[in-house]
Write an enzyme that holds these catalytic residues in place. Sequence first.
Site, PDB file in Angstrom:
ATOM      1  N   CYS A  35      50.993  23.669  12.535  1.00 57.74           N
ATOM      2  CA  CYS A  35      52.353  24.199  12.423  1.00 57.74           C
ATOM      3  C   CYS A  35      52.703  24.557  10.999  1.00 57.74           C
ATOM      4  O   CYS A  35      53.731  25.145  10.741  1.00 57.74           O
ATOM      5  CB  CYS A  35      53.371  23.256  13.041  1.00 57.74           C
ATOM      6  SG  CYS A  35      53.861  21.905  12.002  1.00 57.74           S
ATOM      7  N   ASP A  37      53.567  22.762   8.476  1.00 57.16           N
ATOM      8  CA  ASP A  37      54.439  21.888   7.708  1.00 57.16           C
ATOM      9  C   ASP A  37      53.623  21.003   6.775  1.00 57.16           C
ATOM     10  O   ASP A  37      52.465  20.707   7.049  1.00 57.16           O
ATOM     11  CB  ASP A  37      55.251  20.982   8.647  1.00 57.16           C
ATOM     12  CG  ASP A  37      56.334  21.765   9.373  1.00 57.16           C
ATOM     13  OD1 ASP A  37      56.438  22.971   9.129  1.00 57.16           O
ATOM     14  OD2 ASP A  37      57.063  21.153  10.166  1.00 57.16           O
ATOM     15  N   CYS A  62      60.486  22.524   8.760  1.00 57.21           N
ATOM     16  CA  CYS A  62      61.702  22.889   9.466  1.00 57.21           C
ATOM     17  C   CYS A  62      62.758  21.801   9.343  1.00 57.21           C
ATOM     18  O   CYS A  62      62.553  20.780   8.690  1.00 57.21           O
ATOM     19  CB  CYS A  62      61.369  23.128  10.928  1.00 57.21           C
ATOM     20  SG  CYS A  62      60.717  21.667  11.719  1.00 57.21           S
ATOM     21  N   CYS A 106      56.727  16.395  13.958  1.00 56.26           N
ATOM     22  CA  CYS A 106      57.355  16.265  12.634  1.00 56.26           C
ATOM     23  C   CYS A 106      57.452  14.787  12.252  1.00 56.26           C
ATOM     24  O   CYS A 106      57.272  14.423  11.095  1.00 56.26           O
ATOM     25  CB  CYS A 106      58.757  16.881  12.631  1.00 56.26           C
ATOM     26  SG  CYS A 106      58.749  18.644  12.953  1.00 56.26           S
TER      27      CYS A 106
END
Lengths: 315, 404
Positions: A35, A37, A62, A106
């Site tokens: 992703c 991140d 995000c 996350c």
Amino acid sequence: MWDYSETVKEHFYNPRNVGAVEDANAIGDVGSLSCGDALRLTLKVNPETEVIEEAGFQTFGCGSAIASSSALTEMIKGKKLDEALEVSNQDIADYLEGLPPEKMHCSVMGREALQAAVANYRGEVWKDDHEEGALICKCFAIEEPLIVDTIKANKLSSVQDVANYTKAGAGCSACHEKIEEILDRELKARGEIFVPNAVRPDLAKEPRTVDASITSEMLAASKKATKPKFTLVQRIQKIEKAIAEVRPTLQADRGDVKLIDVQDKTVFVSLTGACVGCQMAGLTLNGLQQKIMEELGEFVQVVPLSKRQLEEAGL
Amino acid sequence: MTVSGIYFDNNATTKVAPEVLESMLPFFTEQFGNPSSIHQFGNQVGRKINSARCQVQNLIGAEFDSEVIFTSCGTESNATAILSSVKAQPQRKTIITTAVEHPAILAVCDQLDKEGYTVIRLDVDEKGRLDLDTYKRQLNDDVALVTIMWANNETGTIFPVVEMAELASKAGVMFHTDAVQAVGKVPVDLRTTKIDMLSLSGHKLHAPKGIGALYLRRGTRFRPMMRGGHQERGRRAGTENTASIVGLGVAAELAQKRIVAENTTVRGLRDRLENGILSANSHCYVTGDLSNRLPNTCNVAFEYIEGEAILMMLNKKGIAASSGSACTSGSLEPSHVMRAMGIPFTAAHGSIRFSLSYYNTQDEIDRVVSAVPEVISRLRQLSPYWSKEGPLKENAQAFSPTYA
């Protein structure tokens, strides 16, 4: 836009412990390749007590990645390293009052950064063993690698199997096409052919009425039965035996089941612990019902009693 | 959400124009008839549908009004076109498309791929452009359909579909274009082209959601996706969405009138926004083919920060835009368009699309230009790729995380 909790939004708009800690003696840099991140966690650890005195984060990601980082630093400050390592990604999500299933990774990243930082402090090399993949089941946030590994390890061959072992597909059932594709691929790899059920698999149904909860296996089981005669005591013993067989599985998920009463062909049970309110309860009961029928050689219906029903009945 | 928000997400959807809404209302009340009915209730509605068909015909420059088939949306038009082409030509087993199409095209092609079709997904260069020589070489008798978007929804980059349709036609291959983003923003005159099919969507041009159209050139072999009644001459069965069809007609007429304004006023606003953002923020750049794109679209990649975070901060300031970031889509992958252009992920994740409409104002542009820098610098303060001075990438402190 995502349906973020107020706590997620609060931690995103007003993140705590932003930036690198000066004189940090533990640094964890992690990223999620899929992703994109990435997160750097810096800690100031007291060498005497191993207490995390300061924690700071820098995150490329995000809203929920930033909120998860902020939450993590708040949660671990003041904790000893070993205590801090017990913070799970679910704890981070709980602290934030939940994350959308697509965003659970996350919180995983936050936990990994912590592990990496502790390894860095202790002079160890941290190796990531978390495998990330496409999110298949949105109801239970199950990713593809877990499904693939579970199919391989247990030689699963149906959507129902996958639901039983991983919970993937046990909710809204919209992901069944994807699960079938995975099964098709995995079965081919082991030289078998995937044969989907023509009728929909019986997943998380509440066994309320007899008709609705009869599956083809149940019918087969009850047909096979030679209808031996048992005394009431024998019947109850056999039912208890069936319950004892499924109990370890439930206890593994922090749940339990208890026999309340037997009236003719109806077996009343109560579900406790994590079983209460679990979307899998219906599936559990179907499995239990199946087991009891095999033991008794007759058709029975397992009916769960709610706490209120038990209280009203004075039990 | 503030009511007085600034809406710069018109490639996602547009507001229904007041004239469009007004034209639709009678079809929910006194004009409720079924256009197929013979009595006066139905008859009047049927005539209104025909005039809407002519309005759409005029907007896209179709030769005949019967070449316009009303559908429920752009996605349906796309799926109809692709599935029709393979059904009508069962001996042909290849589809040519691009790597940057909308999911409404790519997902249908992926499915055909699984069913044994060869799908050629043409690559784009760093500006999102196609190589026509590569394309030409792929055209042969096995190709059932070439489907190429007229303009890209994320970057606004325009593909040379008119030229590509000529090439397909010479090779005897059917050509479809997903023109959902282009219709109403760039002039379209189908009668002068070799395009066989074209998809358009109402809600991208100030008609409501739930209405679209498929242009089908007269004589193009066709197999309906939805069979049933004789509506749309049997090419799209199902009782007509009368109110929305009438609305689409009015929207088409408005779009035709505003095509010059789109390419002068709106373009001017877009350029003002783009220049304003580029000069007020460091480490950002515009993606796509700057010299050849939709007049309303501007896609800026802000390096070292993530798009969803930018959108959430902008949203708090009442500004609506969209992002090619993975996190906004629910997938783990950043936008396939950004990846196809080879944009590095530290920039692809921070790509923000501002898409304007006829209804935006210069005041809104100026307010957004002045609001953006604070958002960008705040998020960069949080970024591990950034220090107080700038990006960390070229010194010893460079951030290089362990990737899972």
